[in-house]
Scaffold this active site. Structure first.
Site, short mmCIF file in Angstrom:
data_model
loop_
_atom_site.label_atom_id
_atom_site.label_comp_id
_atom_site.label_asym_id
_atom_site.label_seq_id
_atom_site.Cartn_x
_atom_site.Cartn_y
_atom_site.Cartn_z
CD GLU A 208 28.87 77.82 91.22
OE1 GLU A 208 28.14 76.94 90.86
OE2 GLU A 208 29.71 78.32 90.21
CG ASP B 70 25.25 72.80 85.64
OD1 ASP B 70 24.34 73.37 84.84
OD2 ASP B 70 26.30 73.42 85.98
CE LYS C 43 30.18 71.82 85.13
NZ LYS C 43 28.93 71.00 84.85
CE1 TYR D 141 36.45 75.00 89.38
CE2 TYR D 141 37.33 73.85 91.18
CZ TYR D 141 37.34 75.19 90.79
OH TYR D 141 37.39 76.49 91.32
CB ILE E 173 41.00 65.73 87.61
CG1 ILE E 173 40.17 64.45 87.85
CG2 ILE E 173 42.36 65.40 87.38
CD1 ILE E 173 39.76 63.63 86.80
CG ASP E 174 42.23 70.27 85.61
OD1 ASP E 174 42.98 69.47 85.57
OD2 ASP E 174 41.70 71.22 84.93
CG HIS F 274 34.27 78.53 90.53
ND1 HIS F 274 34.77 77.52 91.30
CD2 HIS F 274 32.79 78.24 90.64
CE1 HIS F 274 33.88 76.83 91.78
NE2 HIS F 274 32.45 77.09 91.62
N GLY G 217 33.96 79.22 84.20
CA GLY G 217 34.16 78.80 82.80
C GLY G 217 35.50 78.12 82.60
#
Length: 136
Positions: free
Chosen positions: A33, A44, A56, A59, A61-62, A110, A112
């Site tokens: 990464e 991106d 991102k 991500y 937040i999740d 991670h 997708g």
């Protein structure tokens, strides 16, 4: 009574480990990464990607929003890893059919998203991670 205790203990230990990305897999994701560097945020594929793991906003937040903000967490390796681990604890079994997730499952999720292991486009990303993972 003893059998119930043992069964509970085994279940507890399984839950503690389940969803945890092993160190080698985590290090390879970091390397692919960002070269394992705290990169700043950059555009991106429809949103900013930030830091060691190119996190991102969705991500972050999740993964339950650790570290106060995406930008702050992504620059802190320990916070970023906490986020990745929480994300995988949440989504790591989406594609496993009940088996323990592998590095391939984690890497493709991670890259997708929650169903990334079902997306053909994440295979190329896994190939990069696998080359790192299998290199000694």
């Amino acid at each position: 009574m003893r059998q119930i205790f043992i069964a509970t203990l085994v279940l507890s230990l399984s839950l503690a480990v389940f969803g945890q990305v092993d160190r080698k897999c985590l290090d390879c994701i970091c390397k692919i990464e960002s070269g394992c560097r705290p990169l700043g945020c950059a555009w991106d594929v429809n949103s900013n990607s930030c830091g060691y793991y190119q996190l991102k906003q969705v991500y972050w937040i999740d993964c339950y929003s650790p570290g106060g903000s995406l930008e702050a967490c992504s620059k802190d390796k320990a916070c970023s890893e906490k986020c990745v681990q929480a994300y995988m604890a949440r989504y790591g079994t989406r594609c496993t059919g009940g088996r323990a997730p592998t590095c391939q499952d984690y890497a493709r999720i991670h890259n997708g998203g929650p169903n990334g292991c079902k997306i053909t486009a994440t295979q190329g990303y896994w190939n990069k991670i696998a080359a790192c993972y299998n290199s000694g």
